[in-house]
Design a protein around this motif. Structure first.
Motif, short mmCIF file in Angstrom:
data_model
loop_
_atom_site.label_atom_id
_atom_site.label_comp_id
_atom_site.label_asym_id
_atom_site.label_seq_id
_atom_site.Cartn_x
_atom_site.Cartn_y
_atom_site.Cartn_z
N GLN A 225 39.19 35.16 -44.51
CA GLN A 225 40.80 35.85 -43.73
C GLN A 225 39.75 37.11 -42.92
OE1 GLN A 225 44.82 36.73 -42.66
NE2 GLN A 225 44.23 36.18 -44.54
N ASP A 226 39.74 37.21 -41.94
CA ASP A 226 39.32 38.46 -40.87
C ASP A 226 38.32 38.17 -39.92
OD1 ASP A 226 42.28 39.60 -41.38
OD2 ASP A 226 40.62 40.70 -43.07
N ALA A 227 37.55 37.40 -40.43
CA ALA A 227 36.46 37.21 -39.89
C ALA A 227 35.50 38.76 -40.09
CB ALA A 227 36.63 36.83 -38.51
N GLU A 228 35.89 38.92 -40.99
CA GLU A 228 34.80 40.64 -41.58
C GLU A 228 33.18 39.85 -41.49
OE1 GLU A 228 35.76 42.15 -44.48
OE2 GLU A 228 37.34 42.75 -43.92
N LEU A 229 31.81 40.88 -40.33
CA LEU A 229 31.24 40.62 -39.86
C LEU A 229 30.36 39.93 -41.60
CD1 LEU A 229 28.68 39.70 -38.63
CD2 LEU A 229 28.03 42.89 -38.93
N ALA A 230 30.42 40.86 -42.99
CA ALA A 230 30.05 40.12 -44.08
C ALA A 230 30.35 38.58 -44.42
CB ALA A 230 30.12 41.21 -45.26
N GLY A 231 31.74 38.24 -43.84
CA GLY A 231 32.36 36.64 -44.13
C GLY A 231 31.72 35.99 -43.25
N ILE A 232 31.27 35.94 -42.23
CA ILE A 232 30.76 35.77 -41.59
C ILE A 232 29.14 34.79 -41.94
CG2 ILE A 232 29.32 34.83 -39.11
CD1 ILE A 232 32.82 34.35 -38.71
N GLN A 233 28.66 36.26 -42.21
CA GLN A 233 27.09 36.23 -43.42
C GLN A 233 27.38 35.23 -44.36
OE1 GLN A 233 26.43 40.35 -42.85
NE2 GLN A 233 24.98 40.20 -40.98
N ARG A 234 28.36 35.52 -45.13
CA ARG A 234 28.38 35.24 -46.05
C ARG A 234 28.82 33.17 -46.14
NH1 ARG A 234 30.97 39.97 -48.50
NH2 ARG A 234 33.03 38.32 -47.47
N ILE A 235 29.09 33.40 -45.37
CA ILE A 235 29.26 31.54 -44.93
C ILE A 235 27.87 30.93 -43.67
CG2 ILE A 235 30.32 30.19 -42.64
CD1 ILE A 235 32.67 31.99 -43.03
N ILE A 236 27.32 31.92 -43.39
CA ILE A 236 25.72 31.31 -42.86
C ILE A 236 25.40 30.77 -44.27
CG2 ILE A 236 26.30 31.55 -40.77
CD1 ILE A 236 24.21 33.80 -41.13
N SER A 237 25.55 31.76 -44.85
CA SER A 237 24.43 31.79 -46.09
C SER A 237 24.56 30.92 -47.51
CB SER A 237 24.11 32.89 -46.80
OG SER A 237 25.28 33.32 -47.58
N GLY A 238 26.11 30.34 -47.19
CA GLY A 238 26.52 29.05 -47.88
C GLY A 238 27.70 29.88 -48.86
#
Length: 376
Positions: free
Chosen positions: A268-281
């Motif tokens: 939750q919060d759409a943090e930049l590091a979270g978005i990057q973890r999403i695109i890396s799987g």
């Protein structure tokens, strides 16, 4: 359309009401003999106190504060914003609020570290005739207005996405999940948890569940280590993490345990590091809460409260009601959260200008599908 023009369009009705009040010649805020404040004037300007709870979560300094200050500047060019961050310290926030009230702020916008403890801040402000807008977390004590997201919906969105992620990964029904919830002093965390349980209960086995003081990533990592010890890393089919910061700690614990392919993990919060973890799987999803409209609504509520106007809401963000922990009903605007996965990052956080492709696609993530597709 620019953010400036968009904001003016969204809050044209509110601006007109404030302008009408200014034209009527209302003066600066003073306290009458009955403890009631006389309305402040947009024309002359006044001071708005902004109290945010902590800096461990990136959103507050990067987005909430600047968006709020921009919105105030649009609605009240002569107003000033007095700002403090409590660094997750209840007594520090109390002292900050007392100092602002002593300095003579005309309205407080309060994102409470502890909603129950913040009741004393609200009561002290009311005793001085200073209205209070509860921001993001609903403080007790009888605030004047509240703006946040529909927090049980946040939990339901997370729960639904976790089940979806396990189905896609083929792990649904293979083993228990772990739930790592937010801070027990944050009423939003209780709503996230309740909403998630509405979806998950009866659908999955919950092998371990924890509440995490201070939303601490380090504590979340320790809790995940405990869950791995009791359940076994390879037996965990998914992880409910209440936010992105804690997801980082959870992933670190799983990697330390030798897990190469992460089970679906929420955030939750759409943090930049979270978005990057999403695109890396490494992380399956996050919840995107569009902070700009939340900050804009808070600014409009604050200006209305200080100038003696009644905030009416807008067609886009209608006024409803919320009930605080003491059972008091508060006029509220509750915004809708959005689930973000690898499939819709471009249509949400990038299209809204929350992040650019360049910010997301650093060298470490250049080989991900999103970054290759964007030509980063």
């Amino acid at each position: 359309m620019s953010n400036r023009n968009t904001f003016v369009r969204r809050f044209a009705a509110g601006i007109a009401a404030v302008a009408a009040l200014a034209a009527a010649g209302c003066g600066a805020t003073t306290t009458g003999g009955d403890g009631e404040q006389e309305a402040a004037s947009v024309e002359e300007g006044f001071t708005i106190g902004l109290l945010l709870p902590e800096s461990k979560t990136a959103r507050y300094e990067k987005f909430d504060r600047p968006y709020f200050e921009e919105a105030v500047a649009e609605l009240c060019p002569n107003c000033e914003v007095s700002y403090q961050n409590a660094d997750q310290d209840v007594s520090k926030q109390q002292s900050q609020a007392e100092a602002m009230l002593t300095e003579g702020v005309d309205v407080l916008v309060l994102d409470a570290v502890d909603a129950e403890a913040a009741g004393s801040i609200v009561q002290q402000a009311k005793g001085q005739g200073v209205p209070v807008v509860a921001y993001d977390r609903l403080a007790q004590g009888g605030v004047d207005y509240y703006v946040s997201f529909d927090n049980k919906t946040v939990g339901r969105v997370q729960g639904e996405a976790l089940i979806e992620g396990m189905e896609k990964a083929g792990t649904a029904g293979d083993g228990p999940i772990v739930m790592i919830n937010g801070s027990p002093t944050d009423p939003n965390a209780a709503d996230f948890k309740a909403g998630a349980h509405e979806i998950l209960d009866g659908q999955v086995e919950i092998g371990a569940e924890y509440d995490t003081a201070d939303w601490s990533p380090d504590k979340a990592q320790q809790q995940m280590e405990q869950a791995i010890t009791s359940i076994g890393a390879d037996n965990i089919s998914g992880v409910y993490s209440a936010n992105d910061g804690m997801a980082a700690g959870i992933i670190a614990a799983l990697k330390s345990a030798g897990v190469d392919e992460m089970p679906p993990i929420t955030g939750q919060d759409a943090e930049l590091a979270g978005i990057q973890r999403i695109i890396s799987g490494d992380q399956y999803m996050t919840v995107y809460k569009a902070i700009r409209p939340e900050a804009e609504v808070a600014a409009a509520m604050a200006v209305a409260a200080a100038t003696g106007e009644e905030y009416q809401g807008t067609d886009e963000h209608p006024l409803t009601e919320a009930t605080d922990g003491a059972g008091e009903t508060v006029p509220a605007v509750l915004l809708e959260p959005i689930a973000v996965t690898a499939e819709n990052i471009e249509d949400t956080v990038i299209s809204d200008g929350f992040y650019t492709v360049e910010e997301i696609c650093t060298d470490e993530y250049a080989d991900t599908d999103l970054c290759k597709g964007a030509g980063a």
